[in-house]
Design an enzyme around this catalytic site. Structure first.
Site, PDB file in Angstrom:
ATOM      1  N   CYS A 162       0.823  -0.684   0.104  1.00  0.00           N
ATOM      2  CA  CYS A 162      -0.442  -0.004  -0.212  1.00  0.00           C
ATOM      3  C   CYS A 162       0.916   1.653  -0.345  1.00  0.00           C
ATOM      4  CB  CYS A 162      -0.800  -0.319   1.206  1.00  0.00           C
ATOM      5  SG  CYS A 162      -2.079  -1.621   0.687  1.00  0.00           S
ATOM      6  N   HIS A 304      -2.082   8.058   6.818  1.00  0.00           N
ATOM      7  CA  HIS A 304      -2.671   6.961   5.940  1.00  0.00           C
ATOM      8  C   HIS A 304      -3.895   5.965   6.470  1.00  0.00           C
ATOM      9  CE1 HIS A 304      -1.557   2.985   3.186  1.00  0.00           C
ATOM     10  NE2 HIS A 304      -2.053   1.990   4.735  1.00  0.00           N
ATOM     11  N   GLU A 315      -0.893   4.815  14.563  1.00  0.00           N
ATOM     12  CA  GLU A 315      -1.344   5.740  13.131  1.00  0.00           C
ATOM     13  C   GLU A 315      -1.715   7.148  14.209  1.00  0.00           C
ATOM     14  OE1 GLU A 315      -0.995   7.715   9.097  1.00  0.00           O
ATOM     15  OE2 GLU A 315      -2.299   6.692   9.486  1.00  0.00           O
ATOM     16  N   LYS A 333      -9.072   8.210   3.086  1.00  0.00           N
ATOM     17  CA  LYS A 333      -9.508   6.586   2.478  1.00  0.00           C
ATOM     18  C   LYS A 333     -11.380   7.078   2.711  1.00  0.00           C
ATOM     19  CE  LYS A 333      -5.307   3.607   2.702  1.00  0.00           C
ATOM     20  NZ  LYS A 333      -4.447   5.311   3.161  1.00  0.00           N
ATOM     21  N   HIS A 338      -9.854   1.896   0.621  1.00  0.00           N
ATOM     22  CA  HIS A 338      -8.256   2.060  -0.027  1.00  0.00           C
ATOM     23  C   HIS A 338      -7.928   1.466  -1.891  1.00  0.00           C
ATOM     24  CE1 HIS A 338      -4.500   1.204   1.080  1.00  0.00           C
ATOM     25  NE2 HIS A 338      -4.602   0.561   2.578  1.00  0.00           N
ATOM     26  N   PHE A 397       1.248  -3.530   3.318  1.00  0.00           N
ATOM     27  CA  PHE A 397       1.454  -5.060   4.745  1.00  0.00           C
ATOM     28  C   PHE A 397       2.938  -5.596   4.267  1.00  0.00           C
ATOM     29  CE2 PHE A 397      -3.030  -7.432   3.897  1.00  0.00           C
ATOM     30  CZ  PHE A 397      -3.555  -6.773   4.964  1.00  0.00           C
TER      31      PHE A 397
END
Length: 409
Positions: A162, A304, A315, A333, A338, A397
């Site tokens: 990502c 993010h 985060e 998002k 996403h 990931f």
């Protein structure tokens, strides 16, 4: 920062809220998600997503080559065309030997690979496409852009899950700084709204699940106390990067300056971030150091913000430590879903627009952040404020952490 100043001179986007940069910006600022139930996902545990619509991709691509391109490749090519035109450049007249193409993706053509596998199993080899390989391999966005734009300099396809889009921008910046090219077409693309992928996210526990009465458009709520998982999106964003002096010498007016970049790896777990957030914070600190900034110089954070319980908690804690002066935070998002490998490039592009317009978009579906999060989230309405310096976070990931620092031109 040592070395040449790198300017963003062009920007192109195709997202679930718009088929170009302007409409995407309007949609994100409106703060409403277009997530809907997708007929092709009928019967899946997760049967909804934020998808690109209102465009015939083959017609938009034109010519006779669209048959060999996967959806993710078409997104990238359309965004690249817009970005190059926005930069005031013409591939017919530039020196292609000095043009680099760096376009990341996370899953490449996994949807096409699944389709080809099913065709083979159900109907035999003759039912598969002669372009089956081209429809699936992850370097094809960079390759097709290079072909269409006569770019014969370096080309590559970074994959850091990502964070692939931010990784691509970082690599392109380095190519310019080291003199390996004069123009870089860089960003990322993704399209994985298909049953196998959606089932995988449902099984992993990362995807938001909807009950019969739930509105999919309300399910992605980054930093909310009741956040329940990510909603899938798709799209692409491409930037044109040049050395600032070169851009201004040809009369271009940069949209923003790509001032710094930083990257680290958690080396902790394939899907979960390190709970301390310390390694991701080092990516932030590296980007700030690379830009020559103090943390207090940051006027805005594009987070993010996946809307997953663990990622948002990690985060939020990172943001409160790294930026104790509490700059305004957004998380696109909530609107876009996403977009996986494309997310970092799209969010960096939105950060460029925030710097240009002095507007921080709101986080969709968020009334207020969870009580335990000491961060200054923009909610309900856009925040109108001059923004001179901003950062965009991307975490993927595999523990990939990538951050870019962007400055008002």
């Amino acid at each position: 920062m040592t070395g040449p100043t790198i300017a963003v001179t062009g920007l192109g986007m195709i997202t679930p809220v718009g088929n170009d940069t302007g409409s995407t910006w309007q949609g994100v600022c409106a703060g409403a998600s277009p997530a809907r139930r997708v007929p092709e996902l009928a019967g899946c545990q997760i049967d909804f997503a934020c998808t690109v619509g209102g465009i015939d991709l083959d017609t938009a691509i034109g010519g006779r080559t669209a048959f060999r391109m996967g959806r993710y490749v078409k997104f990238a090519l359309l965004a690249a065309r817009e970005a190059v035109a926005d930069a005031g450049l013409d591939p017919a007249t530039w020196d292609g030997t000095r043009v680099a193409v760096v376009v990341g993706t996370s899953s490449g053509g996994s949807a096409s690979l699944t389709e080809q596998t099913m065709a083979l199993e159900q109907r035999g080899p003759e039912a598969t496409s002669p372009s089956g390989i081209l429809l699936t391999i992850p370097n094809m966005p960079a390759a097709e852009i290079a072909i269409k734009m006569r770019a014969t300099g370096p080309s590559m396809a970074p994959c850091t899950a990502c964070s692939s889009g931010v990784t691509a921008l970082s690599v392109a910046r380095d190519l310019l700084a080291t003199g390996q090219c004069d123009i870089a077409v860089a960003g990322a693309t993704e399209s994985i709204v298909f049953p196998v992928a959606m089932t995988g996210f449902a099984r992993s526990g990362a995807g938001a699940l909807a009950g019969p009465g739930d509105d999919p458009a309300r399910l992605c709520r980054p930093f909310a106390a009741d956040r329940a998982g990510l909603v899938m999106g798709e799209g692409a964003a491409i930037m044109v990067l040049e050395r600032d002096g070169d851009a201004r010498a040809r009369g271009a007016v940069p949209r923003a300056i790509l001032a710094g970049a930083g990257a680290t790896t958690d080396a902790h777990h394939p899907t979960s971030p390190h709970p301390s957030g310390a390694v991701a914070q080092r990516a932030v600190e590296a980007a700030l150091l690379n830009a020559g900034w103090e943390a207090s110089d940051v006027d805005h954070v594009n987070a993010h913000g996946t809307s997953t319980p663990l990622n948002d908690a990690t985060e939020a804690a990172l943001i409160s430590r790294a930026y104790p002066h509490r700059p305004p935070v957004t998380a696109p998002k909530g609107v876009l879903g996403h977009c996986m490998g494309a997310a970092g490039a799209i969010e960096a592009g939105l950060t460029v627009l925030t710097l240009q317009h002095g507007v921080v978009p709101p986080i969709a579906n968020l009334e207020a952040p969870a009580a335990e999060f000491d961060i200054n989230c923009v909610t309900k309405q856009p925040l109108h404020r001059r923004i001179d310096r901003a950062v965009s976070h991307s975490f993927g990931f595999g523990g990939h952490n990538a951050v870019v620092a962007l400055q008002r031109a």
